[in-house]
Design a protein around this motif. Structure first.
Motif, mmCIF file in Angstrom:
data_model
loop_
_atom_site.group_PDB
_atom_site.id
_atom_site.type_symbol
_atom_site.label_atom_id
_atom_site.label_comp_id
_atom_site.label_asym_id
_atom_site.label_seq_id
_atom_site.Cartn_x
_atom_site.Cartn_y
_atom_site.Cartn_z
ATOM 1 N N LEU A 110 15.794 32.009 36.729
ATOM 2 C CA LEU A 110 16.918 31.107 36.540
ATOM 3 C C LEU A 110 17.359 31.134 35.078
ATOM 4 C CD1 LEU A 110 18.631 29.010 38.094
ATOM 5 C CD2 LEU A 110 16.983 27.291 37.376
ATOM 6 N N GLY A 111 16.388 31.085 34.175
ATOM 7 C CA GLY A 111 16.712 31.163 32.748
ATOM 8 C C GLY A 111 17.202 32.538 32.345
ATOM 9 N N MET A 112 16.546 33.574 32.827
ATOM 10 C CA MET A 112 16.937 34.942 32.473
ATOM 11 C C MET A 112 18.305 35.289 33.043
ATOM 12 S SD MET A 112 15.914 37.606 30.737
ATOM 13 C CE MET A 112 14.147 37.681 30.580
ATOM 14 N N GLY A 113 18.626 34.745 34.203
ATOM 15 C CA GLY A 113 19.904 35.024 34.828
ATOM 16 C C GLY A 113 21.094 34.472 34.066
ATOM 17 N N ILE A 157 9.596 35.000 24.717
ATOM 18 C CA ILE A 157 10.880 35.468 25.234
ATOM 19 C C ILE A 157 11.910 34.344 25.156
ATOM 20 C CG2 ILE A 157 12.098 36.192 27.327
ATOM 21 C CD1 ILE A 157 9.522 37.699 28.127
ATOM 22 N N GLY A 158 11.510 33.141 25.556
ATOM 23 C CA GLY A 158 12.431 31.999 25.520
ATOM 24 C C GLY A 158 12.847 31.635 24.111
ATOM 25 N N ALA A 159 11.895 31.639 23.176
ATOM 26 C CA ALA A 159 12.224 31.319 21.780
ATOM 27 C C ALA A 159 13.199 32.346 21.220
ATOM 28 C CB ALA A 159 10.953 31.265 20.943
ATOM 29 N N HIS A 160 12.980 33.597 21.545
ATOM 30 C CA HIS A 160 13.902 34.627 21.055
ATOM 31 C C HIS A 160 15.306 34.418 21.610
ATOM 32 C CE1 HIS A 160 15.967 38.491 20.871
ATOM 33 N NE2 HIS A 160 15.389 38.559 19.699
ATOM 34 N N MET A 161 15.411 34.047 22.876
ATOM 35 C CA MET A 161 16.727 33.795 23.465
ATOM 36 C C MET A 161 17.424 32.633 22.759
ATOM 37 S SD MET A 161 16.130 34.271 27.575
ATOM 38 C CE MET A 161 17.731 33.608 28.010
ATOM 39 N N VAL A 162 16.683 31.559 22.478
ATOM 40 C CA VAL A 162 17.275 30.401 21.804
ATOM 41 C C VAL A 162 17.737 30.784 20.404
ATOM 42 C CG1 VAL A 162 16.786 28.125 20.827
ATOM 43 C CG2 VAL A 162 16.043 28.672 23.148
ATOM 44 N N GLY A 168 18.886 28.748 29.010
ATOM 45 C CA GLY A 168 17.994 29.730 29.619
ATOM 46 C C GLY A 168 16.731 29.936 28.803
ATOM 47 N N GLY A 169 16.872 30.053 27.484
ATOM 48 C CA GLY A 169 15.705 30.194 26.613
ATOM 49 C C GLY A 169 14.822 28.966 26.657
ATOM 50 N N SER A 170 15.462 27.797 26.735
ATOM 51 C CA SER A 170 14.695 26.552 26.816
ATOM 52 C C SER A 170 13.899 26.481 28.118
ATOM 53 C CB SER A 170 15.629 25.343 26.721
ATOM 54 O OG SER A 170 16.308 25.344 25.498
ATOM 55 N N ILE A 171 14.505 26.955 29.208
ATOM 56 C CA ILE A 171 13.787 26.976 30.487
ATOM 57 C C ILE A 171 12.569 27.891 30.394
ATOM 58 C CG2 ILE A 171 13.934 27.754 32.899
ATOM 59 C CD1 ILE A 171 16.853 26.761 32.882
#
Length: 184
Positions: A28-31, A84-89, A170-173
């Motif tokens: 869901l976050g990656m999408g 991965i999530g931290a990098h997205m944020v 998404g990164g937070s998720i």
């Protein structure tokens, strides 16, 4: 079919859904990244394959490896998801930075590994029981593949609604799910 076999099959279905919910939540976050449908299909298939390979490895090594490895697998998966999530944020705030983790190549393998590590631990426990291995593995792979597709498509739809903030969400998720694995 006996009542025992029916109960075993129902248990395996619920276990497959539970394992696939990890993939759903993370997908869901990656999408929420702008991912094409063809890539979503490939990501779901790879995650489904990992959800077959990891418990199979666990079943094979179930009696040879101690149960301590299950804790390390969970720790590793949680740390990967937080990273991965931290990098997205952070990349959402820096528009010039190229995304490090994309669901292609090595990024896809890390993504699939992070959401399927818990299934290795399940495989360890299944290796000690007399479960129908082929049925369980196909069920795990199919459920996680389907739930990954659903999660990524829903995330993609949410991206259209949330626009620029979708990558942060998404990164937070992903971070939240990784922290839940680590501390929940």
């Amino acid at each position: 079919m006996s009542v025992y076999q029916l109960g075993e099959m129902v248990s395996l279905v619920f276990m497959a859904i539970a394992l696939g919910m990890d993939a759903f939540s993370v997908s869901l976050g990656m999408g929420m990244q702008e991912i094409r449908l063809k890539r979503i299909a490939i990501v779901g298939a790879v995650i489904g394959l990992f959800h077959i390979m990891m418990p199979f490895s666990g079943i094979l090594l179930g009696q040879a490896i101690s149960t301590q490895i299950g804790q390390y697998a969970t720790l590793t998966g949680g740390l990967l998801l937080v990273g991965i999530g931290a990098h997205m944020v952070f990349s959402a705030f820096n528009h010039e930075a190229k995304r490090l983790v994309q669901p292609v190549g090595l990024g896809l393998l890390f993504f699939a590994l992070s959401v399927s590590l818990d299934s290795f631990s399940v495989g360890l426990s299944l290796g000690l029981s007399e479960v129908k291995t082929v049925f369980a593995l196909l069920l795990f792979g199919g459920a996680s593949m389907l739930l990954t597709w659903i999660g990524m498509i829903l995330g993609r739809k949410m991206h259209g609604l949330l626009g620029i903030y979708s990558e942060i969400l998404g990164g937070s998720i992903l971070c939240g799910f990784g922290l839940n694995i680590l501390f929940g």
